[in-house]
Motif scaffolding. Structure first.
Motif, PDB file in Angstrom:
ATOM      1  N   GLU A  60       0.845  -1.097   0.037  1.00 19.24           N
ATOM      2  CA  GLU A  60      -0.049  -0.023   0.033  1.00 19.24           C
ATOM      3  C   GLU A  60       0.821   1.277   0.026  1.00 19.24           C
ATOM      4  O   GLU A  60       0.640   2.212  -0.682  1.00 19.24           O
ATOM      5  CB  GLU A  60      -1.150   0.104   1.183  1.00 19.24           C
ATOM      6  N   LYS A  61       2.028   1.102   0.755  1.00 19.46           N
ATOM      7  CA  LYS A  61       2.859   2.534   0.689  1.00 19.46           C
ATOM      8  C   LYS A  61       3.429   2.514  -0.480  1.00 19.46           C
ATOM      9  O   LYS A  61       3.669   3.801  -1.152  1.00 19.46           O
ATOM     10  CB  LYS A  61       4.074   2.346   1.683  1.00 19.46           C
ATOM     11  N   GLY A  62       4.063   1.446  -1.367  1.00 22.22           N
ATOM     12  CA  GLY A  62       4.464   1.456  -2.643  1.00 22.22           C
ATOM     13  C   GLY A  62       3.606   1.922  -3.650  1.00 22.22           C
ATOM     14  O   GLY A  62       3.972   2.675  -4.424  1.00 22.22           O
ATOM     15  N   ARG A  63       2.357   1.438  -3.563  1.00 15.87           N
ATOM     16  CA  ARG A  63       1.275   1.975  -4.402  1.00 15.87           C
ATOM     17  C   ARG A  63       0.945   3.484  -4.289  1.00 15.87           C
ATOM     18  O   ARG A  63       0.979   4.078  -5.022  1.00 15.87           O
ATOM     19  CB  ARG A  63      -0.049   1.207  -4.027  1.00 15.87           C
ATOM     20  N   GLU A  64       0.968   4.050  -3.199  1.00 12.53           N
ATOM     21  CA  GLU A  64       0.832   5.530  -2.807  1.00 12.53           C
ATOM     22  C   GLU A  64       1.927   6.152  -3.486  1.00 12.53           C
ATOM     23  O   GLU A  64       1.627   7.286  -4.085  1.00 12.53           O
ATOM     24  CB  GLU A  64       0.527   5.617  -1.180  1.00 12.53           C
ATOM     25  N   ILE A  65       2.890   5.661  -3.215  1.00 15.63           N
ATOM     26  CA  ILE A  65       4.287   6.563  -3.882  1.00 15.63           C
ATOM     27  C   ILE A  65       4.199   6.479  -5.401  1.00 15.63           C
ATOM     28  O   ILE A  65       4.376   7.644  -5.862  1.00 15.63           O
ATOM     29  CB  ILE A  65       5.662   5.889  -3.442  1.00 15.63           C
ATOM     30  N   LEU A  66       3.746   5.340  -5.918  1.00 18.80           N
ATOM     31  CA  LEU A  66       3.877   5.335  -7.419  1.00 18.80           C
ATOM     32  C   LEU A  66       2.486   6.184  -8.030  1.00 18.80           C
ATOM     33  O   LEU A  66       2.883   6.996  -8.943  1.00 18.80           O
ATOM     34  CB  LEU A  66       3.716   3.849  -7.718  1.00 18.80           C
ATOM     35  N   LEU A  67       1.587   6.125  -7.502  1.00 22.44           N
ATOM     36  CA  LEU A  67       0.433   6.983  -7.849  1.00 22.44           C
ATOM     37  C   LEU A  67       0.731   8.253  -7.594  1.00 22.44           C
ATOM     38  O   LEU A  67       0.237   9.459  -8.585  1.00 22.44           O
ATOM     39  CB  LEU A  67      -0.876   6.513  -7.173  1.00 22.44           C
ATOM     40  N   THR A  68       1.311   8.750  -6.579  1.00 23.89           N
ATOM     41  CA  THR A  68       1.706  10.286  -6.135  1.00 23.89           C
ATOM     42  C   THR A  68       2.651  10.730  -7.417  1.00 23.89           C
ATOM     43  O   THR A  68       2.452  11.757  -7.874  1.00 23.89           O
ATOM     44  CB  THR A  68       2.267  10.277  -4.865  1.00 23.89           C
ATOM     45  N   ALA A  69       3.769  10.003  -7.721  1.00 21.81           N
ATOM     46  CA  ALA A  69       4.636  10.403  -8.650  1.00 21.81           C
ATOM     47  C   ALA A  69       3.776  10.624 -10.121  1.00 21.81           C
ATOM     48  O   ALA A  69       3.809  11.382 -10.760  1.00 21.81           O
ATOM     49  CB  ALA A  69       5.628   9.104  -8.811  1.00 21.81           C
ATOM     50  N   PHE A  70       2.802   9.566 -10.528  1.00 22.22           N
ATOM     51  CA  PHE A  70       2.302   9.709 -11.424  1.00 22.22           C
ATOM     52  C   PHE A  70       1.409  10.940 -11.741  1.00 22.22           C
ATOM     53  O   PHE A  70       1.202  11.704 -12.606  1.00 22.22           O
ATOM     54  CB  PHE A  70       1.234   8.452 -11.922  1.00 22.22           C
ATOM     55  N   GLU A  98       0.664   6.429 -21.716  1.00 23.79           N
ATOM     56  CA  GLU A  98       1.032   7.695 -20.926  1.00 23.79           C
ATOM     57  C   GLU A  98       2.447   7.431 -20.226  1.00 23.79           C
ATOM     58  O   GLU A  98       2.839   8.375 -19.483  1.00 23.79           O
ATOM     59  CB  GLU A  98       0.054   8.404 -20.394  1.00 23.79           C
ATOM     60  N   LEU A  99       2.672   6.220 -20.292  1.00 26.97           N
ATOM     61  CA  LEU A  99       3.749   5.558 -19.432  1.00 26.97           C
ATOM     62  C   LEU A  99       5.185   5.242 -20.146  1.00 26.97           C
ATOM     63  O   LEU A  99       5.001   4.831 -21.181  1.00 26.97           O
ATOM     64  CB  LEU A  99       3.488   4.515 -18.414  1.00 26.97           C
ATOM     65  N   ILE A 100       6.209   5.398 -19.538  1.00 21.92           N
ATOM     66  CA  ILE A 100       7.702   4.988 -20.137  1.00 21.92           C
ATOM     67  C   ILE A 100       8.031   4.019 -19.065  1.00 21.92           C
ATOM     68  O   ILE A 100       8.340   4.335 -18.096  1.00 21.92           O
ATOM     69  CB  ILE A 100       8.678   6.189 -20.169  1.00 21.92           C
ATOM     70  N   ILE A 101       7.807   2.802 -19.478  1.00 19.54           N
ATOM     71  CA  ILE A 101       8.159   1.628 -18.349  1.00 19.54           C
ATOM     72  C   ILE A 101       9.746   1.045 -18.726  1.00 19.54           C
ATOM     73  O   ILE A 101       9.630   0.617 -20.175  1.00 19.54           O
ATOM     74  CB  ILE A 101       7.217   0.583 -18.376  1.00 19.54           C
ATOM     75  N   THR A 102      10.625   0.788 -18.062  1.00 22.14           N
ATOM     76  CA  THR A 102      11.714   0.445 -18.381  1.00 22.14           C
ATOM     77  C   THR A 102      12.330  -0.829 -17.472  1.00 22.14           C
ATOM     78  O   THR A 102      11.520  -0.933 -16.320  1.00 22.14           O
ATOM     79  CB  THR A 102      12.949   1.440 -18.221  1.00 22.14           C
ATOM     80  N   THR A 103      13.135  -1.575 -18.041  1.00 25.59           N
ATOM     81  CA  THR A 103      13.764  -2.658 -17.166  1.00 25.59           C
ATOM     82  C   THR A 103      15.044  -3.225 -17.542  1.00 25.59           C
ATOM     83  O   THR A 103      15.358  -2.265 -18.676  1.00 25.59           O
ATOM     84  CB  THR A 103      12.663  -3.903 -17.136  1.00 25.59           C
ATOM     85  N   LYS A 104      15.933  -3.894 -16.986  1.00 20.53           N
ATOM     86  CA  LYS A 104      17.138  -4.036 -17.330  1.00 20.53           C
ATOM     87  C   LYS A 104      17.624  -5.398 -16.914  1.00 20.53           C
ATOM     88  O   LYS A 104      16.772  -6.225 -16.134  1.00 20.53           O
ATOM     89  CB  LYS A 104      18.174  -3.149 -16.376  1.00 20.53           C
ATOM     90  N   ALA A 105      18.591  -5.902 -17.629  1.00 18.50           N
ATOM     91  CA  ALA A 105      19.180  -7.214 -17.500  1.00 18.50           C
ATOM     92  C   ALA A 105      20.926  -7.042 -17.065  1.00 18.50           C
ATOM     93  O   ALA A 105      21.292  -6.468 -18.084  1.00 18.50           O
ATOM     94  CB  ALA A 105      18.858  -8.353 -18.214  1.00 18.50           C
ATOM     95  N   GLY A 106      21.507  -7.828 -16.501  1.00 18.08           N
ATOM     96  CA  GLY A 106      22.893  -7.845 -16.317  1.00 18.08           C
ATOM     97  C   GLY A 106      23.411  -8.063 -15.025  1.00 18.08           C
ATOM     98  O   GLY A 106      24.777  -8.410 -14.963  1.00 18.08           O
ATOM     99  N   ILE A 129       5.042  12.304 -13.270  1.00 23.30           N
ATOM    100  CA  ILE A 129       6.291  11.671 -13.566  1.00 23.30           C
ATOM    101  C   ILE A 129       5.645  10.473 -14.329  1.00 23.30           C
ATOM    102  O   ILE A 129       5.014   9.520 -13.817  1.00 23.30           O
ATOM    103  CB  ILE A 129       6.801  11.262 -12.224  1.00 23.30           C
ATOM    104  N   THR A 130       6.086  10.291 -15.601  1.00 19.47           N
ATOM    105  CA  THR A 130       5.449   9.396 -16.479  1.00 19.47           C
ATOM    106  C   THR A 130       6.709   8.200 -16.740  1.00 19.47           C
ATOM    107  O   THR A 130       6.120   7.234 -17.321  1.00 19.47           O
ATOM    108  CB  THR A 130       5.269   9.878 -17.970  1.00 19.47           C
ATOM    109  N   HIS A 131       7.562   8.273 -16.020  1.00 15.70           N
ATOM    110  CA  HIS A 131       8.834   7.199 -16.117  1.00 15.70           C
ATOM    111  C   HIS A 131       9.040   6.379 -15.184  1.00 15.70           C
ATOM    112  O   HIS A 131       9.256   6.999 -14.084  1.00 15.70           O
ATOM    113  CB  HIS A 131      10.174   8.211 -16.716  1.00 15.70           C
TER     114      HIS A 131
END
Length: 329
Positions: free
Chosen positions: A40-50, A88-96, A54-56
């Protein structure tokens, strides 16, 4: 609830020589999201950013902890709250970095990169990501093999753009040239950069500018050192107390550094900002980076950080004072 005026507080700029606009801040999924964190805290942070424009969203296969759980968290948020906002989102991930045991869950082979992205897409329940990064240079794999895998992932439609992270200037130019021959532009390079860690100015910015590669910085506040939280000692909850911390340890908090931070904090107050806001603005100044990754453990940090855009320019005198304060940092 998603705000209808979410773009009013944010600034956007082109990523290198591409046509892609990035929000000046990205929200990073490293450490604060995953199996050991409050959903719930993570969800709140992410939605606040959006809601702050903050689209990235910056992720990686091994973010959590445990590895993979940050992407699973994001997949839930995308389904529960942001399903209608994918474009409306730029979603990224990585590997390495190490993701699973054995010879294929790490580094930069074609096998490991392709398998990792397939797993990431399943965890996030996505058909594609916007940017896929090779997380670090693998000297035991030919650079051509790594770049060939990235190019094929674009052609397969699993990522729109490709980037690299933690590459040296010469490696970055070589990677870009290999991709150019395949008709693929190396979009972006991600690296550590802040007032106390300015190594990228020794050739890395020059290489990015030469090749039209965009730039995004992580650890812009040096794990909290570029805030006021350490002026009266090291809090018990600090990452500096964590022996498993990657970039920041108790021995990094020297008396001399604290003296510099006090002086920087005084300059920030003169500018009408707190130290964190000035440090973020410094990263985004003219000649700085295209975008900055924010880490947050509560939504209020996002709201405070975004305010740095209200005063993001520096006079020549202010930049000189910062340089003098930092000295040989």
């Amino acid at each position: 609830m998603i705000s209808s005026d979410r773009y009013q507080n944010m600034a956007y700029g082109k990523c290198g020589s591409s046509g892609l606009y990035l929000s000046k801040f990205a929200i990073g999924l490293w450490n604060s999201f995953g199996g050991t964190s409050s959903y719930e805290k993570g969800r709140e942070i992410l939605l606040t950013a959006f809601n702050e424009g903050i689209t990235h969203i910056d992720g990686a296969n091994n973010y959590g902890p445990p590895p993979g759980t940050a992407e699973e968290f994001l997949g839930k948020i995308l389904k529960q709250d942001l399903k209608g906002y994918r474009d409306e989102l730029i979603i990224t991930t990585k590997a390495g970095y190490e993701m699973w045991s054995g010879p294929y869950g790490n580094w930069g082979s074609r096998k490991s990169l392709m398998a990792s992205l397939d797993q990431s897409l399943k965890r996030m329940n996505l058909d594609y990501v916007d940017i896929f990064y090779h997380h670090r240079r693998d000297v035991n794999t030919p650079l051509e093999e790594t770049m060939d895998a990235l190019a094929d992932l674009v052609r397969q439609g699993k990522t729109l753009y490709v980037g690299v992270s933690n590459y040296a200037p010469r490696e970055l130019e070589a990677a870009s040239e290999i991709l150019e021959k395949k008709g693929i532009h190396l979009l972006i390079h991600q690296f550590r950069y802040n007032m106390l860690s300015q190594e990228p100015e020794n050739g890395l910015f020059e290489a990015m500018n030469k090749k039209g590669i965009g730039s995004i910085a992580f650890c812009p506040l040096e794990q909290g050192l570029l805030t006021e939280k350490y002026l009266d000692g090291i809090p018990l909850s600090s990452r500096a107390k964590d022996e498993n911390s990657w970039y920041f340890h108790e021995e990094d908090i020297t008396k001399r550094r604290i003296e510099k931070i006090r002086l920087l904090s005084g300059l920030a107050r003169e500018r009408g900002q707190n130290l964190a806001q000035m440090a973020l603005a410094w990263n985004l100044r003219e000649g700085g980076v295209d975008s900055v990754i924010l880490g947050a453990s509560r939504k209020e940090q996002i709201l405070e950080n975004v305010k740095s855009l209200q005063n993001a320019s520096f006079s020549g005198e202010e930049l000189l004072r910062i340089e003098q304060i930092l000295g040989d940092e």
